[in-house]
Design a protein around this motif. Structure first.
Motif, PDB file in Angstrom:
ATOM      1  N   VAL A 275      15.455  34.363   9.726  1.00 36.62           N
ATOM      2  CA  VAL A 275      14.132  34.738   9.285  1.00 36.62           C
ATOM      3  C   VAL A 275      14.328  36.191   8.996  1.00 36.62           C
ATOM      4  O   VAL A 275      14.692  36.968   9.619  1.00 36.62           O
ATOM      5  N   ASP A 276      13.788  36.654   7.858  1.00 39.70           N
ATOM      6  CA  ASP A 276      13.892  38.138   7.333  1.00 39.70           C
ATOM      7  C   ASP A 276      12.433  38.834   8.085  1.00 39.70           C
ATOM      8  O   ASP A 276      11.357  38.006   7.974  1.00 39.70           O
ATOM      9  N   GLY A 277      12.582  40.072   8.083  1.00 37.67           N
ATOM     10  CA  GLY A 277      11.464  40.769   8.774  1.00 37.67           C
ATOM     11  C   GLY A 277      10.242  40.968   7.472  1.00 37.67           C
ATOM     12  O   GLY A 277       9.027  41.056   7.785  1.00 37.67           O
ATOM     13  N   THR A 278      10.579  40.765   6.388  1.00 32.90           N
ATOM     14  CA  THR A 278       9.560  40.678   5.331  1.00 32.90           C
ATOM     15  C   THR A 278       8.725  39.485   5.310  1.00 32.90           C
ATOM     16  O   THR A 278       7.551  39.468   4.579  1.00 32.90           O
ATOM     17  N   GLU A 279       9.181  38.521   6.091  1.00 27.44           N
ATOM     18  CA  GLU A 279       8.602  37.185   5.998  1.00 27.44           C
ATOM     19  C   GLU A 279       7.330  37.255   7.347  1.00 27.44           C
ATOM     20  O   GLU A 279       6.718  36.423   7.283  1.00 27.44           O
ATOM     21  N   VAL A 280       7.375  38.406   8.050  1.00 22.19           N
ATOM     22  CA  VAL A 280       6.214  38.510   8.957  1.00 22.19           C
ATOM     23  C   VAL A 280       4.971  39.382   8.168  1.00 22.19           C
ATOM     24  O   VAL A 280       5.038  40.295   7.803  1.00 22.19           O
ATOM     25  N   LYS A 281       4.101  38.689   7.906  1.00 22.29           N
ATOM     26  CA  LYS A 281       2.824  39.088   7.325  1.00 22.29           C
ATOM     27  C   LYS A 281       2.174  39.950   8.336  1.00 22.29           C
ATOM     28  O   LYS A 281       1.571  40.973   7.747  1.00 22.29           O
ATOM     29  N   LYS A 282       1.936  39.863   9.493  1.00 24.61           N
ATOM     30  CA  LYS A 282       1.073  40.667  10.447  1.00 24.61           C
ATOM     31  C   LYS A 282       1.569  40.405  11.851  1.00 24.61           C
ATOM     32  O   LYS A 282       1.889  39.445  12.188  1.00 24.61           O
ATOM     33  N   ALA A 283       1.597  41.592  12.609  1.00 23.58           N
ATOM     34  CA  ALA A 283       1.724  41.578  14.131  1.00 23.58           C
ATOM     35  C   ALA A 283       0.847  42.681  14.609  1.00 23.58           C
ATOM     36  O   ALA A 283       0.692  43.721  14.149  1.00 23.58           O
ATOM     37  N   GLN A 284       0.328  42.244  15.849  1.00 22.01           N
ATOM     38  CA  GLN A 284      -0.562  43.166  16.779  1.00 22.01           C
ATOM     39  C   GLN A 284      -0.457  42.971  17.945  1.00 22.01           C
ATOM     40  O   GLN A 284      -0.203  41.807  18.408  1.00 22.01           O
ATOM     41  N   ALA A 285      -0.571  44.057  18.820  1.00 18.32           N
ATOM     42  CA  ALA A 285      -0.632  43.797  20.160  1.00 18.32           C
ATOM     43  C   ALA A 285      -1.958  43.631  20.859  1.00 18.32           C
ATOM     44  O   ALA A 285      -2.936  44.378  20.409  1.00 18.32           O
ATOM     45  N   VAL A 286      -2.313  42.770  21.711  1.00 12.01           N
ATOM     46  CA  VAL A 286      -3.432  42.335  22.082  1.00 12.01           C
ATOM     47  C   VAL A 286      -3.671  42.153  23.482  1.00 12.01           C
ATOM     48  O   VAL A 286      -2.270  41.877  24.071  1.00 12.01           O
ATOM     49  N   PHE A 287      -4.655  42.180  24.174  1.00 15.76           N
ATOM     50  CA  PHE A 287      -4.480  41.823  25.831  1.00 15.76           C
ATOM     51  C   PHE A 287      -5.520  40.552  25.939  1.00 15.76           C
ATOM     52  O   PHE A 287      -6.298  40.546  25.562  1.00 15.76           O
ATOM     53  N   ASP A 288      -4.631  39.843  26.742  1.00 18.52           N
ATOM     54  CA  ASP A 288      -5.223  38.457  26.751  1.00 18.52           C
ATOM     55  C   ASP A 288      -6.234  38.590  28.047  1.00 18.52           C
ATOM     56  O   ASP A 288      -5.649  38.551  29.268  1.00 18.52           O
ATOM     57  N   THR A 289      -7.370  38.516  27.721  1.00 25.28           N
ATOM     58  CA  THR A 289      -8.481  38.442  28.849  1.00 25.28           C
ATOM     59  C   THR A 289      -8.882  37.028  29.175  1.00 25.28           C
ATOM     60  O   THR A 289      -9.345  37.015  30.404  1.00 25.28           O
ATOM     61  N   GLN A 290      -8.568  35.935  28.439  1.00 26.58           N
ATOM     62  CA  GLN A 290      -8.847  34.766  28.996  1.00 26.58           C
ATOM     63  C   GLN A 290      -7.609  34.123  29.984  1.00 26.58           C
ATOM     64  O   GLN A 290      -8.160  33.885  31.309  1.00 26.58           O
ATOM     65  N   THR A 291      -6.392  34.231  29.829  1.00 27.04           N
ATOM     66  CA  THR A 291      -5.476  33.886  30.819  1.00 27.04           C
ATOM     67  C   THR A 291      -5.133  35.175  31.830  1.00 27.04           C
ATOM     68  O   THR A 291      -4.371  34.809  32.778  1.00 27.04           O
ATOM     69  N   ALA A 292      -5.511  36.262  31.648  1.00 30.17           N
ATOM     70  CA  ALA A 292      -4.988  37.388  32.395  1.00 30.17           C
ATOM     71  C   ALA A 292      -3.309  37.622  32.272  1.00 30.17           C
ATOM     72  O   ALA A 292      -2.862  37.819  33.272  1.00 30.17           O
ATOM     73  N   ALA A 293      -2.904  37.152  31.154  1.00 25.79           N
ATOM     74  CA  ALA A 293      -1.476  36.977  31.174  1.00 25.79           C
ATOM     75  C   ALA A 293      -1.060  38.407  30.763  1.00 25.79           C
ATOM     76  O   ALA A 293       0.225  38.701  30.650  1.00 25.79           O
ATOM     77  N   GLY A 294      -1.845  39.523  30.603  1.00 26.20           N
ATOM     78  CA  GLY A 294      -1.615  40.894  30.074  1.00 26.20           C
ATOM     79  C   GLY A 294      -1.418  41.204  28.602  1.00 26.20           C
ATOM     80  O   GLY A 294      -1.821  40.403  27.931  1.00 26.20           O
ATOM     81  N   TRP A 295      -0.467  42.095  28.283  1.00 26.84           N
ATOM     82  CA  TRP A 295      -0.357  42.320  26.963  1.00 26.84           C
ATOM     83  C   TRP A 295       0.722  41.510  26.409  1.00 26.84           C
ATOM     84  O   TRP A 295       1.612  41.284  26.913  1.00 26.84           O
ATOM     85  N   GLN A 296       0.161  41.189  25.148  1.00 23.18           N
ATOM     86  CA  GLN A 296       1.430  40.215  24.257  1.00 23.18           C
ATOM     87  C   GLN A 296       1.115  40.602  22.593  1.00 23.18           C
ATOM     88  O   GLN A 296       0.401  41.164  22.209  1.00 23.18           O
ATOM     89  N   VAL A 297       2.149  40.181  21.898  1.00 20.26           N
ATOM     90  CA  VAL A 297       2.098  40.474  20.638  1.00 20.26           C
ATOM     91  C   VAL A 297       2.131  39.133  19.815  1.00 20.26           C
ATOM     92  O   VAL A 297       2.575  38.013  20.056  1.00 20.26           O
ATOM     93  N   GLN A 298       0.839  39.203  18.965  1.00 25.07           N
ATOM     94  CA  GLN A 298       0.670  37.902  18.044  1.00 25.07           C
ATOM     95  C   GLN A 298       1.278  38.220  16.611  1.00 25.07           C
ATOM     96  O   GLN A 298       1.255  39.635  16.235  1.00 25.07           O
ATOM     97  N   MET A 299       1.841  37.310  16.182  1.00 27.00           N
ATOM     98  CA  MET A 299       2.721  37.322  14.904  1.00 27.00           C
ATOM     99  C   MET A 299       2.030  36.461  13.999  1.00 27.00           C
ATOM    100  O   MET A 299       1.720  35.153  14.340  1.00 27.00           O
ATOM    101  N   THR A 300       1.808  36.828  12.616  1.00 25.99           N
ATOM    102  CA  THR A 300       1.544  35.699  11.552  1.00 25.99           C
ATOM    103  C   THR A 300       2.604  35.701  10.522  1.00 25.99           C
ATOM    104  O   THR A 300       2.947  36.941   9.946  1.00 25.99           O
TER     105      THR A 300
END
Length: 596
Positions: A275-300
């Motif tokens: 997979v090429d990096g240009t095929e990542v449309k969006k990525a952001q760091a979010v804090f999972d408040t529901q499962t208290a899993a801490g910080w995670q990175v969401q990719m689209t």
């Protein structure tokens, strides 16, 4: 209405000590902050400290425009690269709309830095065939990261990151590198052969005929042996080897690479990019408040990227033994993360979770979002500045400043005599404030004192002295009109204040325009000129004027001593004007005795 004004004026005149106390408190507080911060000297620019300055010109690539957002992103990536080399206080800033200036202080590997900042960032997702970290984890029987992805058809199935600090730290081998090299080498050989065989068997050309299959198998074995030798010889703790590992590999080739986890460098063997990096449309760091899993990175992912990512995660999920169930996120040949995969991730969305801190999650999100920057850069110029040359220029500049300051002091002593008691301390206060604020601005906003900035400070001496001269001449004008010193000071101040503000405003406006329209070292001159202009206003209002008010009460100045600079005779003062009362009616002429 006139009486309240006189009352307020008298009150202001009677308490000049407040203004003097205020500015002295400010000086003490700023000086204390300077010593408390540990930065007792201004931060020096590259022309004074020595180093390398690289000018890069951006050009559009793959249809992307050169705009402010892309340039700022490039600055951020390059800044991370340069400082990742261990370069302290490197500077990366834009110049105009299409240029980037990289200043690398003395002590850095300039050639390595040029390679880091001069190439376009490339991001790939590669399957991990073998890794030093996984071999160490197996030898120490430390538990590896488990997948948190669910088996439902949810488009946000989550692979757990095996690149988290705690997981990788506990998974490292306690054996020394030399003692474990042989066992790791055997494990790597088996993994490479398995990975190469699976890759070649997936190729249609390899299965076209028995001879073709035999040729492909031999080629795969040769490639595995070559990679094994490169892997065994690679030492990721060696900066020179780390700088070249995986940098020149083609996306279609397997390669070796280095990755840093919890401050420790590990080496990897990576398969061809899937997979090429240009095929990542969006990525952001979010804090999972529901499962208290801490910080995670969401990719689209984009449409094609989502399909490729689903295919590669599906293949990796078939392997339960690490690292064959990991994919490496590789930026410019360096593994920035290697999460494990438990199942095929479909739908174009994924989450990378683990023991991320906020800074780590945001850093990975930035890499995923901007790692494949659609801009390339061309080296325009590379300038090497030695500390000796900068030191000589600084020495010459300081001598010029000392000469200029000495001439100003001589001028004040000759023409204003006793008034130099006001002007010289004002110059010293301005110099102290300028030095302390420059020292504090270094760590605060990364302000660096370069040669043009020193020139701006020297020019400011004349601007500051000019403000004193305006005030003194207004006072002298009032004395020439026949007024005594105390009322002369208060009557001269409003007129002098207006002139000083207009003059300083023009200087500050010129400095602001110069700072906006120019770049690089000229901005240092403009910034220093603007800073000293503002300080000139502060010193005149809170030190020079109150000190003059205090001295006007002393006999030496109030009585107009000939050495005070305010001698009425020496100034050609007019005698006090006396008003005569005119008769209201017409003046009667002499009475004629005859008419009487």
């Amino acid at each position: 209405m006139a009486a309240p004004k006189r009352g307020r004026s008298a009150s202001a005149q009677s308490k000049p000590g407040r203004s003097l106390a205020l500015i002295l408190i400010a000086i003490v507080a700023l000086t204390g902050g300077m010593f408390a911060s540990g930065h007792t000297t201004p931060r020096l620019g590259i022309d004074l400290a020595g180093g390398t300055s690289i000018t890069l010109q951006a050009k559009a690539d793959q249809g992307s425009a050169i705009n402010k957002a892309n340039m700022n992103t490039a600055v951020q990536i390059m800044n991370n690269r340069v400082n990742g080399l261990g370069v302290s206080e490197a500077e990366v800033q834009t110049q105009g709309t299409s240029n980037i200036i990289v200043n690398i202080p003395k002590g850095a590997n300039s050639e390595e830095a040029r390679q880091q900042v001069g190439t376009t960032a490339k991001l790939y997702f590669r399957p991990v065939l073998a890794s030093e970290a996984s071999a160490g984890a197996a030898s120490s029987a430390s538990p590896s990261a488990s997948s948190s992805g669910s088996s439902s058809a949810s488009p946000s199935a989550t692979p757990s990151s095996s690149a988290s600090a705690s997981q990788k730290a506990t998974g490292s081998s306690s054996a020394s590198p030399s003692s474990s090299a042989t066992s790791q080498g055997r494990a790597v050989t088996d993994a490479l052969k398995a990975g190469s065989t699976s890759s070649s068997s997936a190729s249609p050309s390899a299965s076209a005929s028995p001879s073709a299959g035999s040729s492909a198998s031999a080629s795969a074995s040769a490639a595995a042996s070559k990679l094994e030798a490169e892997y065994t010889a690679l030492d990721c703790n060696d900066k020179a080897q780390r700088a070249t590992a995986g940098k020149s590999a083609k996306p279609t080739d397997a390669t070796v690479a280095c990755g840093k986890i919890s401050g420790v460098w590990y080496k990897y063997v990576l398969g061809p990019a899937r997979v090429d990096g240009t095929e990542v449309k969006k990525a952001q760091a979010v804090f999972d408040t529901q499962t208290a899993a801490g910080w995670q990175v969401q990719m689209t992912f984009t449409g094609t990227g989502a399909k490729k990512f689903a295919d590669v995660t599906g293949e990796l999920a078939k392997n339960s033994q690490p690292p064959q169930n990991e994919f490496g996120i590789v930026l410019d040949g360096e593994v920035v993360s290697s999460p494990t995969v438990a199942q095929s991730i479909v739908g174009g969305q994924a989450e990378i979770s683990g023991s991320f801190t906020q800074a780590e999650a945001q850093s990975l999100a930035n890499v995923l979002s901007y790692g494949a920057l659609p801009l390339s850069f061309r080296e325009q110029s590379v300038t090497t500045v030695t500390a000796a040359l900068g030191g000589e220029q600084l020495h010459a500049g300081l001598i010029a400043g000392a000469i200029g300051l000495g001439l100003v002091v001589i001028y004040l002593l000759v023409f204003y005599r006793g008034l130099s008691v006001v002007a010289i301390p004002s110059l010293l206060v301005s110099a102290v404030l300028t030095y302390v604020i420059m020292a504090l601005l270094g760590p605060a906003i990364h302000f660096a004192l370069n040669l043009p900035a020193v020139c701006g400070a020297i020019v400011a001496i004349g601007i500051t002295a000019d403000s004193f001269i305006v005030f003194f001449e207004r006072i002298r004008d009032e004395i020439r009109e026949g007024r005594t010193l105390r009322p002369a000071v208060e009557r001269a101040w409003p007129r002098a204040r207006r002139t000083i503000l207009v003059s300083d405003f023009v200087s500050f406006l010129a400095a602001a325009v110069l700072f906006i329209v120019t770049v690089g070292k000229v901005q240092g001159f403009a910034f220093t000129l603007g800073l000293t202009t503002v300080l000139d206003v502060v010193v005149v209002f809170f030190f020079t004027k109150p000190l003059m008010t205090v001295l006007a009460r002393r006999k030496f100045f109030a009585n107009g001593h000939k050495w005070s600079g305010l001698d009425p005779k020496g100034l050609g003062a007019k005698p006090p004007l006396r008003r005569t009362r005119r008769p209201a009616g017409p003046v009667a002429g002499p009475v004629d005795p005859k008419e009487a």
